[in-house]
Design an enzyme around this catalytic site. Structure first.
Site, PDB file in Angstrom:
ATOM      1  N   PRO A 183     -16.272   1.518 -71.619  1.00 14.49           N
ATOM      2  CA  PRO A 183     -17.653   1.146 -71.269  1.00 14.49           C
ATOM      3  C   PRO A 183     -18.059  -0.131 -72.004  1.00 14.49           C
ATOM      4  CG  PRO A 183     -17.527   3.416 -72.065  1.00 14.49           C
ATOM      5  CD  PRO A 183     -16.212   2.772 -72.361  1.00 14.49           C
ATOM      6  N   GLU A 184     -18.507  -1.108 -71.248  1.00 15.16           N
ATOM      7  CA  GLU A 184     -18.967  -2.377 -71.815  1.00 15.16           C
ATOM      8  C   GLU A 184     -20.491  -2.402 -71.746  1.00 15.16           C
ATOM      9  OE1 GLU A 184     -17.125  -4.588 -73.235  1.00 15.16           O
ATOM     10  OE2 GLU A 184     -15.107  -4.007 -72.634  1.00 15.16           O
TER      11      GLU A 184
END
Ligand SMILES: [Zn+2]
Length: 270
Positions: free
Chosen positions: A2-3
């Site tokens: 997850p960014e």
């Protein structure tokens, strides 16, 4: 992994369901996250009302009035909203309960974190050293130009340094540099003010496009399965080594920089 865009979409997805709601309980099925979930977390959280759900870098910050819950999704974490009595699937380690609603953390690789602090969250050891938010109004060409002065490091490495600017991971650094027409190996100090203007806009546009893509594929956060891989985007250069540039047709090149894959178009990026 997850960014920033995934974390921001998560924030926007859960905030309407949990802001203003009282935490009625916490169920921890497995404490072994990146740091063990505190054994007194349930006692601290029960009865708190979540005032706001904020984001700093890739951290979600739940303002619980008498303290803050800091959530990081690590390498593989995701949050989803579900009925509290819904069947537990593998890797669903923690539930934050709001009556009949559960905010459920799934994290197969368990690099995520769930931490409590009753101090000012901005001074927390994980938060205090974070760089500027790329989606904040303060992040602009003037800021970037100033920040790059005296830095001989390559611009791509500088963008990925979270102590300088948060949330620009490898994908978004590659894509932003392409959009701005800047070669990733360029020493930061060599960027003109005009190129800094273009780059700061490209970073903002790239992140906002990803947030929009994630938001549209996740319209109904309540019923999503919370799996990663929501963000099926079309990239200009990322993961496209040897393929023709979407703009000019030149083959995309690959080089290693700071142990990360760097993709760029030698004709569009100078
Ligand atoms: Zn090109």
């Amino acid at each position: 992994m997850p960014e920033l865009p995934e974390v921001e979409v998560t924030r926007r997805g859960i905030a309407p369901y949990v802001e203003g709601r009282m935490l009625t309980g916490v169920v921890v099925r497995d404490r072994r996250l990146r740091w063990p979930v505190a054994s007194d977390l349930a006692r601290r959280l029960k009865g708190c009302t979540v005032r706001r759900v904020l984001r700093r870098g890739k951290y979600l910050l739940l303002d619980c009035g008498r303290g803050w819950l800091i959530i990081h999704l690590g390498m593989s974490g995701s949050l989803r909203l579900t009925e509290a009595d819904a069947d537990i699937k593998p890797h669903e380690h923690v539930d934050l309960l709001f009556d009949k609603l559960a905010l459920r953390l799934r994290d197969p690789r368990r690099f995520g974190a769930l931490l409590w602090t009753s101090a000012d969250v901005a001074t927390h050891r994980l938060i205090a050293g974070l760089g500027i938010e790329p989606l904040s109004p303060e992040f602009c060409g003037a800021w970037l130009h100033c920040a790059t002065r005296g830095r001989r490091t390559r611009i791509k490495l500088m963008l990925m340094n979270a102590r300088i600017v948060v949330g620009v991971g490898n994908i978004y650094a590659n894509e932003s540099l392409f959009r701005a027409g800047i070669a990733p190996r360029t020493p930061a100090v060599r960027l003109s003010r005009t190129r800094c203007d273009r780059l700061s806009e490209a970073i903002r546009d790239t992140l906002n496009a990803a947030i929009a893509a994630g938001g549209s594929s996740l319209r109904d956060f309540m019923h999503s399965d919370g799996s990663s891989g929501w963000f099926q985007q079309q990239y200009y250069v990322y993961d496209r080594a040897g393929l023709p540039c979407r703009v000019c047709g030149t083959f995309i090149r690959l080089l290693r920089m700071g142990q990360r894959s760097t993709f760029w178009c030698p004709s569009c990026q100078k």
